[in-house]
Design a protein around this motif. Structure first.
Motif, PDB file in Angstrom:
ATOM      1  N   THR A   2       1.164  -4.229  -8.081  1.00  0.00           N
ATOM      2  CA  THR A   2       1.260  -4.964  -6.827  1.00  0.00           C
ATOM      3  C   THR A   2       1.822  -6.347  -7.120  1.00  0.00           C
ATOM      4  N   PRO A   3       3.008  -6.682  -6.615  1.00  0.00           N
ATOM      5  CA  PRO A   3       3.585  -8.006  -6.880  1.00  0.00           C
ATOM      6  C   PRO A   3       2.693  -9.118  -6.340  1.00  0.00           C
ATOM      7  N   SER A   4       2.765 -10.269  -6.961  1.00  0.00           N
ATOM      8  CA  SER A   4       1.934 -11.399  -6.538  1.00  0.00           C
ATOM      9  C   SER A   4       2.286 -11.876  -5.137  1.00  0.00           C
ATOM     10  N   CYS A   5       3.502 -11.587  -4.675  1.00  0.00           N
ATOM     11  CA  CYS A   5       3.924 -12.039  -3.348  1.00  0.00           C
ATOM     12  C   CYS A   5       3.584 -11.027  -2.261  1.00  0.00           C
ATOM     13  N   ALA A   6       2.996  -9.882  -2.635  1.00  0.00           N
ATOM     14  CA  ALA A   6       2.710  -8.825  -1.666  1.00  0.00           C
ATOM     15  C   ALA A   6       1.292  -8.964  -1.130  1.00  0.00           C
ATOM     16  N   PRO A   7       0.994  -8.320   0.002  1.00  0.00           N
ATOM     17  CA  PRO A   7      -0.383  -8.299   0.502  1.00  0.00           C
ATOM     18  C   PRO A   7      -1.308  -7.637  -0.513  1.00  0.00           C
ATOM     19  N   SER A   8      -2.602  -7.780  -0.297  1.00  0.00           N
ATOM     20  CA  SER A   8      -3.568  -7.226  -1.245  1.00  0.00           C
ATOM     21  C   SER A   8      -3.477  -5.710  -1.335  1.00  0.00           C
ATOM     22  N   THR A   9      -3.083  -5.052  -0.233  1.00  0.00           N
ATOM     23  CA  THR A   9      -2.944  -3.598  -0.226  1.00  0.00           C
ATOM     24  C   THR A   9      -1.524  -3.231   0.181  1.00  0.00           C
ATOM     25  N   LEU A  10      -0.786  -2.618  -0.734  1.00  0.00           N
ATOM     26  CA  LEU A  10       0.577  -2.207  -0.437  1.00  0.00           C
ATOM     27  C   LEU A  10       0.586  -0.916   0.364  1.00  0.00           C
ATOM     28  N   GLY A  11       1.623  -0.762   1.188  1.00  0.00           N
ATOM     29  CA  GLY A  11       1.868   0.521   1.815  1.00  0.00           C
ATOM     30  C   GLY A  11       2.715   1.368   0.883  1.00  0.00           C
ATOM     31  N   GLY A  12       3.423   2.358   1.431  1.00  0.00           N
ATOM     32  CA  GLY A  12       4.284   3.186   0.606  1.00  0.00           C
ATOM     33  C   GLY A  12       5.480   2.402   0.096  1.00  0.00           C
ATOM     34  N   THR A  13       5.946   2.755  -1.095  1.00  0.00           N
ATOM     35  CA  THR A  13       7.073   2.051  -1.710  1.00  0.00           C
ATOM     36  C   THR A  13       8.161   3.032  -2.125  1.00  0.00           C
ATOM     37  N   THR A  17      10.551   4.645   5.014  1.00  0.00           N
ATOM     38  CA  THR A  17       9.398   4.570   4.108  1.00  0.00           C
ATOM     39  C   THR A  17       8.097   5.050   4.753  1.00  0.00           C
ATOM     40  N   ALA A  18       8.183   5.622   5.953  1.00  0.00           N
ATOM     41  CA  ALA A  18       6.964   6.102   6.615  1.00  0.00           C
ATOM     42  C   ALA A  18       6.265   7.169   5.784  1.00  0.00           C
ATOM     43  N   ASP A  19       7.047   7.939   5.023  1.00  0.00           N
ATOM     44  CA  ASP A  19       6.471   9.007   4.206  1.00  0.00           C
ATOM     45  C   ASP A  19       6.443   8.651   2.724  1.00  0.00           C
ATOM     46  N   ALA A  20       6.683   7.397   2.407  1.00  0.00           N
ATOM     47  CA  ALA A  20       6.608   6.958   1.013  1.00  0.00           C
ATOM     48  C   ALA A  20       5.148   6.799   0.599  1.00  0.00           C
ATOM     49  N   SER A  21       4.914   6.831  -0.711  1.00  0.00           N
ATOM     50  CA  SER A  21       3.543   6.761  -1.216  1.00  0.00           C
ATOM     51  C   SER A  21       3.435   5.711  -2.310  1.00  0.00           C
ATOM     52  N   LEU A  22       2.213   5.526  -2.787  1.00  0.00           N
ATOM     53  CA  LEU A  22       1.946   4.687  -3.953  1.00  0.00           C
ATOM     54  C   LEU A  22       1.511   5.585  -5.100  1.00  0.00           C
ATOM     55  N   GLN A  23       2.049   5.343  -6.281  1.00  0.00           N
ATOM     56  CA  GLN A  23       1.618   6.080  -7.453  1.00  0.00           C
ATOM     57  C   GLN A  23       0.377   5.421  -8.051  1.00  0.00           C
ATOM     58  N   VAL A  24      -0.433   6.214  -8.724  1.00  0.00           N
ATOM     59  CA  VAL A  24      -1.600   5.667  -9.408  1.00  0.00           C
ATOM     60  C   VAL A  24      -1.134   4.674 -10.466  1.00  0.00           C
TER      61      VAL A  24
END
Length: 216
Positions: free
Chosen positions: A196-207, A185-192
């Motif tokens: 963000t799931p409630s259990c995740a940090p405030s800022t997600l990395g690539g998914t 997932t080093a090259d994974a991204s976030l789509q616009v």
């Protein structure tokens, strides 16, 4: 004779004061010089990828209302990029002479700072941020230092191949259990607009995405 000596005595400090004022003007002019891409309205335009640039940001400033989404950076410079094709890109500040790097990526959806849609950030490291770009849209990189006073700032931007299931629409399907898969997932991204799931940090990395449809 007395008058002549008085005039000579007075002329010396007057000359010194004039020279001192000239030197002060020179130093003041140097101190006020800022990088050409110091302001959001005058970014360095990236015309092709891969791209690398370096600039001294020790005299860079911030503007009123300038966004600071992940860390407060008092010395920022700006870059803009309008791709001609959809792509996944990676930005980093590897090679900078200071460790307290601040890198933010935005998409312009309107004018000014208020029209910037935050895409991701990286602070206090040379770790990259990865995000998807779309043809014809304009993207901005805000780069700077947090508190060391800056120095030789480096910016790098390149296109990278994403994982096959990087997008929601390209989720890897499976319908049998147990199931196992490995993806870098080093090259994974976030789509616009990606949630963000409630259990995740405030800022997600690539998914990356998976779709499970049980058969029974």
């Amino acid at each position: 004779m007395i008058v002549r000596r008085i005039l000579k005595t007075l002329s010396f400090p007057i000359t010194v004061v004039t020279l001192g004022a000239s030197l002060l003007g020179l130093f003041a002019g140097t101190a006020l010089a800022t990088p050409p891409n110091d302001n959001f309205a005058a970014p360095t335009v990236i015309t092709a990828l891969p791209f690398s640039d370096s600039v001294d940001n020790t005299t860079a400033t911030t503007e009123p209302g300038e966004p600071q989404p992940c860390a407060s950076s008092p010395q920022t410079v700006w870059y803009s990029f309008t791709p001609t094709a959809d792509a996944l890109v990676r930005a980093d500040m590897a090679g900078s002479s200071f460790f307290d790097t601040a890198l933010n990526a935005y998409q312009a959806v309107g004018p000014g700072f208020g029209g910037l849609n935050f895409l991701g950030c990286s602070t206090f490291s040379a770790n990259p941020i990865t995000f998807r770009v779309h043809a014809g849209a304009t993207y901005y990189l805000q780069t700077g230092s947090v508190f060391t006073g800056g120095g030789d700032l480096h910016v790098n931007l390149q296109v990278i191949p994403p994982p096959t299931n990087d997008d929601f629409s390209k989720a890897t399907p499976f319908n049998e259990l147990p199931f196992s898969d490995t993806v870098n997932t080093a090259d994974a991204s976030l789509q616009v607009g990606e949630p963000t799931p409630s259990c995740a940090p405030s800022t997600l990395g690539g998914t990356v995405w998976y779709a499970f449809t049980p058969t029974a």
